[in-house]
Write a protein that holds these residues in place. Structure first.
Motif, PDB file in Angstrom:
ATOM      1  N   LYS A   1       3.407   1.527  -2.004  1.00 51.41           N
ATOM      2  CA  LYS A   1       2.009   1.248  -1.636  1.00 51.41           C
ATOM      3  C   LYS A   1       1.386   2.453  -0.945  1.00 51.41           C
ATOM      4  O   LYS A   1       0.231   2.809  -1.229  1.00 51.41           O
ATOM      5  N   GLU A   2       2.131   3.096  -0.049  1.00 43.98           N
ATOM      6  CA  GLU A   2       1.592   4.269   0.638  1.00 43.98           C
ATOM      7  C   GLU A   2       1.257   5.376  -0.361  1.00 43.98           C
ATOM      8  O   GLU A   2       0.259   6.076  -0.215  1.00 43.98           O
ATOM      9  N   GLY A   3       2.059   5.511  -1.424  1.00 43.23           N
ATOM     10  CA  GLY A   3       1.757   6.484  -2.475  1.00 43.23           C
ATOM     11  C   GLY A   3       0.511   6.116  -3.256  1.00 43.23           C
ATOM     12  O   GLY A   3      -0.266   6.989  -3.657  1.00 43.23           O
ATOM     13  N   MET A   4       0.296   4.829  -3.479  1.00 42.11           N
ATOM     14  CA  MET A   4      -0.902   4.380  -4.202  1.00 42.11           C
ATOM     15  C   MET A   4      -2.174   4.649  -3.401  1.00 42.11           C
ATOM     16  O   MET A   4      -3.229   4.924  -3.985  1.00 42.11           O
ATOM     17  N   VAL A   5      -2.082   4.565  -2.095  1.00 39.33           N
ATOM     18  CA  VAL A   5      -3.259   4.772  -1.239  1.00 39.33           C
ATOM     19  C   VAL A   5      -3.850   6.164  -1.464  1.00 39.33           C
ATOM     20  O   VAL A   5      -5.069   6.337  -1.458  1.00 39.33           O
ATOM     21  N   HIS A   6      -2.987   7.154  -1.723  1.00 32.59           N
ATOM     22  CA  HIS A   6      -3.478   8.524  -1.940  1.00 32.59           C
ATOM     23  C   HIS A   6      -4.414   8.627  -3.137  1.00 32.59           C
ATOM     24  O   HIS A   6      -5.275   9.497  -3.186  1.00 32.59           O
ATOM     25  N   ALA A   7      -4.238   7.756  -4.117  1.00 34.51           N
ATOM     26  CA  ALA A   7      -5.059   7.799  -5.338  1.00 34.51           C
ATOM     27  C   ALA A   7      -6.148   6.728  -5.331  1.00 34.51           C
ATOM     28  O   ALA A   7      -6.740   6.451  -6.374  1.00 34.51           O
TER      29      ALA A   7
ATOM     30  N   GLU B   1      -5.971  -5.544  -3.178  1.00 32.14           N
ATOM     31  CA  GLU B   1      -5.688  -5.169  -4.568  1.00 32.14           C
ATOM     32  C   GLU B   1      -4.437  -4.305  -4.694  1.00 32.14           C
ATOM     33  O   GLU B   1      -3.651  -4.467  -5.618  1.00 32.14           O
ATOM     34  N   LEU B   2      -4.204  -3.397  -3.767  1.00 27.10           N
ATOM     35  CA  LEU B   2      -3.021  -2.546  -3.859  1.00 27.10           C
ATOM     36  C   LEU B   2      -1.739  -3.329  -3.578  1.00 27.10           C
ATOM     37  O   LEU B   2      -0.699  -3.028  -4.165  1.00 27.10           O
ATOM     38  N   SER B   3      -1.796  -4.323  -2.723  1.00 25.58           N
ATOM     39  CA  SER B   3      -0.603  -5.147  -2.488  1.00 25.58           C
ATOM     40  C   SER B   3      -0.193  -5.857  -3.766  1.00 25.58           C
ATOM     41  O   SER B   3       0.991  -5.926  -4.096  1.00 25.58           O
ATOM     42  N   THR B   4      -1.176  -6.351  -4.499  1.00 28.05           N
ATOM     43  CA  THR B   4      -0.891  -7.024  -5.769  1.00 28.05           C
ATOM     44  C   THR B   4      -0.299  -6.045  -6.775  1.00 28.05           C
ATOM     45  O   THR B   4       0.707  -6.344  -7.422  1.00 28.05           O
ATOM     46  N   ARG B   5      -0.885  -4.868  -6.890  1.00 31.00           N
ATOM     47  CA  ARG B   5      -0.359  -3.856  -7.815  1.00 31.00           C
ATOM     48  C   ARG B   5       1.012  -3.364  -7.391  1.00 31.00           C
ATOM     49  O   ARG B   5       1.874  -3.093  -8.228  1.00 31.00           O
ATOM     50  N   THR B   6       1.223  -3.247  -6.086  1.00 29.91           N
ATOM     51  CA  THR B   6       2.510  -2.775  -5.589  1.00 29.91           C
ATOM     52  C   THR B   6       3.628  -3.738  -5.968  1.00 29.91           C
ATOM     53  O   THR B   6       4.720  -3.307  -6.352  1.00 29.91           O
TER      54      THR B   6
END
Length: 185
Positions: free
Chosen positions: A40-46, A57-62
């Motif tokens: 999730k922390e990596g997704m936050v960068h993008a 939304e990122l929690s769901t994708r993670t």
């Protein structure tokens, strides 16, 4: 004849020492560690403008990415350590399809609730990436203790080991690694 890879699941409540143990086990076993929070922390960068919150939304994708990565590694025959603070309702549905791909074993982390509260407060203060998880600060130790006690651990019919991380590891790290590395016969 090829043997199946192992999937070593490191689970437990937030602040129970899972991530540290997962990385130690991966180093000792000689395999990758896949950690939900790090994904999730990596997704936050993008994701410019991301605002964390319950069910964001990122929690769901993670969640789906985490289990997709595990499946990819296991299909390739890679023994893997998987770490997350998922409760049973998230772990079990994600792990069931992997039972055919790997020998799964669960390491459940726990620690004294006061120690966990201290770790969580310190982590929020010292780790700037924690904001990505909307982790709340506990001002009420009694509420934290109730939430900690209510954690619903992963329940699968696979070998499991409970580890107390209050002061180091009990059982000792070499015993945990031996459990993680054990081959089914």
């Amino acid at each position: 004849m090829l043997s199946r890879p192992a999937l070593i699941v490191v689970s437990g409540p937030p602040g129970s020492g899972k991530t540290t143990l997962a990385h130690e086990l991966a180093r000792l076993v000689g395999c990758p560690a896949v950690c939900r929070d790090e994904i999730k922390e990596g997704m936050v960068h993008a994701t410019p403008g991301f605002v964390p919150g319950p069910g964001d939304e990122l929690s769901t994708r993670t969640l789906s990415t985490f289990f997709d990565v595990l499946e990819l590694l296991l299909r390739a025959g890679v023994t893997t350590v998987a770490e997350a603070a998922f409760q049973d309702r998230l772990w079990r549905p994600g792990l069931r399809p992997l039972l055919d791909l790997a020998d799964i074993r669960v390491v459940h982390c726990r620690a004294d609730a006061r120690v966990v509260l201290h770790r969580r407060r310190r982590r929020l203060r010292d780790n700037p990436l924690r904001w990505a998880h909307a982790e709340r600060s506990y001002d009420d130790p009694a509420q934290h203790a109730r939430d900690y006690a209510a954690f619903d651990r992963v329940l699968l019919d696979v070998p499991s080991l409970e580890v107390d991380t209050t002061r180091g590891y009990d059982p000792a790290l070499d015993e945990i690694a031996a459990f993680a590395s054990a081959r089914r016969t």
